[in-house]
Design an enzyme around this catalytic site. Structure first.
Site, PDB file in Angstrom:
ATOM      1  CB  THR A  36      -0.541  18.176   0.522  1.00  0.00           C
ATOM      2  OG1 THR A  36      -1.292  18.085   1.728  1.00  0.00           O
ATOM      3  CG2 THR A  36       0.638  17.195   0.607  1.00  0.00           C
ATOM      4  CB  THR A  37       0.913  20.659   4.954  1.00  0.00           C
ATOM      5  OG1 THR A  37      -0.058  21.700   4.933  1.00  0.00           O
ATOM      6  CG2 THR A  37       1.922  20.914   6.064  1.00  0.00           C
TER       7      THR A  37
ATOM      8  CB  SER B  46      36.937  17.259  41.744  1.00  0.00           C
ATOM      9  OG  SER B  46      36.226  17.199  42.964  1.00  0.00           O
ATOM     10  CB  SER B  47      33.491  21.486  43.130  1.00  0.00           C
ATOM     11  OG  SER B  47      32.742  20.423  43.719  1.00  0.00           O
TER      12      SER B  47
ATOM     13  CE  LYS C 173      39.199  12.259  40.229  1.00  0.00           C
ATOM     14  NZ  LYS C 173      37.748  12.190  40.497  1.00  0.00           N
TER      15      LYS C 173
ATOM     16  CG  HIS D  10      36.592 -11.841  28.506  1.00  0.00           C
ATOM     17  ND1 HIS D  10      35.275 -11.966  28.120  1.00  0.00           N
ATOM     18  CD2 HIS D  10      37.303 -12.715  27.739  1.00  0.00           C
ATOM     19  CE1 HIS D  10      35.184 -12.883  27.172  1.00  0.00           C
ATOM     20  NE2 HIS D  10      36.400 -13.343  26.918  1.00  0.00           N
TER      21      HIS D  10
END
Length: 455
Positions: free
Chosen positions: A106-107, A277-278, A283, A154
């Site tokens: 079967t398939t 960064s553009s 950055k 934490h």
């Protein structure tokens, strides 16, 4: 050109690897399905269910013919059936012997077993790359075994640890992932050739042997009973992938935080010309760390989808089945990218030991409040010492004064201990506990288990 991010030329290598994509493309899918048809014909020929010459012809054509994927795709749209056009193409290529193509199957027999073959290829990549990351982490853990740094709970400074200790925790986690990958192999790589409802009726009394021989040819395990309605094998694989991805994402997020300007203890590999960064030329962003962390959520969504696919009606249906076609390629693609990213990062990770040392002194001795408490507690009692040291620590914290100064404002300390002695207590390099020892213990444990080479 594709529309899914895995296939977008400009973005796909951020979300997958070329090697993994090749396992789940149209050609690979059809090739694996044809491999199943070839193995089925070969087994049926050997067992006398179909003529041996037909079996040889079908197997030869299935393995050697280059089928027109575009034409098959057109027929899928016409027939509204994902496998029948491939069966028809194989039958046509096999000529008169093509009448015996897909005999008794079967398939879902073909598609499921083909998917397992694809998954096996994907697994081998995941296993290999998980081992690579494991070994790189182990090497770095040993290298930085004694390098002190701030341990944080934490999100706040807590106690001194060593960088090697932090890495060793991840080494241990990856070792367990490797164990899981090896443990699931026998269960997951199991094919399924048993007919329309899994009863083997279409194969006659030799049904079980047809299945065993077909799957042996494909180097897959045979099931005790058909699993068309039992999708737990895929879910187990997905669960392990989810665990690996979660660890990878956690590491990405941890490194992301340690690279923050205010912490600045590590930096991902930087290459000349890399743009952060553009609009802000200064950055140097944690792009790799972000990418590593960002891929865990989509992996976990795919894992959840696979788990949902376990809901199968009656002996089988296509609703849950189709979810696997979406989720399995996606989760493997994403985790392959994560493993590749981390392997690359570990090769060029910049560890800023001097900054780690400065951060240990950032709170002017407060990092060692526990050490002071236990030393003073030997004479005053632990709980009394906790109260005393707490008051001194809060004063130091709020007034931004050296911890030792507020301690020596207390008669119980000033009248009992020399300042030089207390200064020794406040040396963070002398209060890392068993961190260095634990690195060796972790590495030795995985060497003993055979997952890690000695040296």
């Amino acid at each position: 050109m594709g529309s899914h991010v895995i296939d977008l030329v400009m973005l796909r290598n951020n979300f997958s690897t070329a090697e993994m994509r090749a396992i789940w493309n149209d050609e690979a899918r059809i090739t694996k399905q044809l491999a199943v048809e070839a193995a089925l014909a070969q087994a049926e020929g050997e067992l006398g269910l179909i003529p041996k010459e037909a079996a040889k012809k079908i197997a030869k054509v299935a393995k050697e013919t280059t089928f027109d994927i575009a034409a098959i795709a057109e027929q899928v749209a016409v027939l509204k059936h994902s496998l029948m056009p491939t069966i028809n193409a194989l039958q046509a290529a096999a000529g008169d012997e093509g009448e015996f193509v897909h005999y008794g199957a079967t398939t879902q027999d073909i598609v499921d077993t083909g998917t397992v073959l694809q998954l096996k290829d994907a697994y081998n990549i995941v296993l290999r790359d998980t081992q690579v990351v494991f070994e790189k982490l182990a090497k770095l853990a040993k290298h930085y075994q004694n390098v002190p740094m701030v341990g944080r709970t934490h999100g706040m400074q807590a106690l001194p640890i060593t960088f090697g200790y932090k890495l060793a925790i991840w080494v241990d986690e990856f070792g367990r992932h490797l164990e899981r990958l090896h443990e699931i192999k026998e269960r997951v790589f199991t094919g399924n050739i048993n007919g329309a409802v899994g009863s083997y009726a279409s194969f006659g009394p030799k049904g079980s042997e047809v299945e065993r021989q077909t799957l042996a040819i494909l180097d897959l395990n045979a099931p005790t009973i058909g699993w068309q309605s039992s999708r737990d094998r895929f879910s187990e694989y997905a669960s392990v992938i989810g665990l690996i991805s979660a660890t990878l994402g956690k590491i990405g997020n941890e490194f992301y935080n340690l690279m923050r300007t205010e912490i600045n203890e590590i930096e991902e590999p930087f290459s000349k010309g890399k743009i952060g960064s553009s609009t802000m030329p200064h950055k140097r962003n944690p792009a790799a760390f972000e990418g590593l962390a960002s891929l865990t959520p989509p992996v976990l969504k795919s894992v959840a989808l696979i788990h949902e696919s376990m809901h199968v009606e009656h002996e089988r249906d296509a609703m849950s089945w189709r979810q696997e076609w979406v989720a399995l390629p996606e989760m493997n693609a994403y985790v392959s990218a994560q493993l590749a990213i981390l392997a690359n990062v570990l090769d060029g990770l910049q560890v800023k030991e001097a900054v780690m040392a400065r951060n240990l002194e950032k709170q002017h001795g407060l990092l060692l409040s526990e050490k002071v408490m236990f030393e003073v507690g030997q004479k005053l009692g632990k709980q009394t010492a906790h109260h005393l040291v707490y008051e001194c620590a809060m004063t130091s914290f709020e007034e931004e004064r050296p911890f030792i100064d507020t301690l020596f404002e207390q008669a119980a300390i000033a009248d009992t201990y020399a300042r030089a002695e207390v200064e020794q207590w406040l040396d963070p390099t002398q209060y890392t506990g068993l961190c260095a020892d634990k690195v060796d213990e972790v590495l030795a444990a995985w060497q003993t288990k055979g997952f890690l080479k000695e040296g």
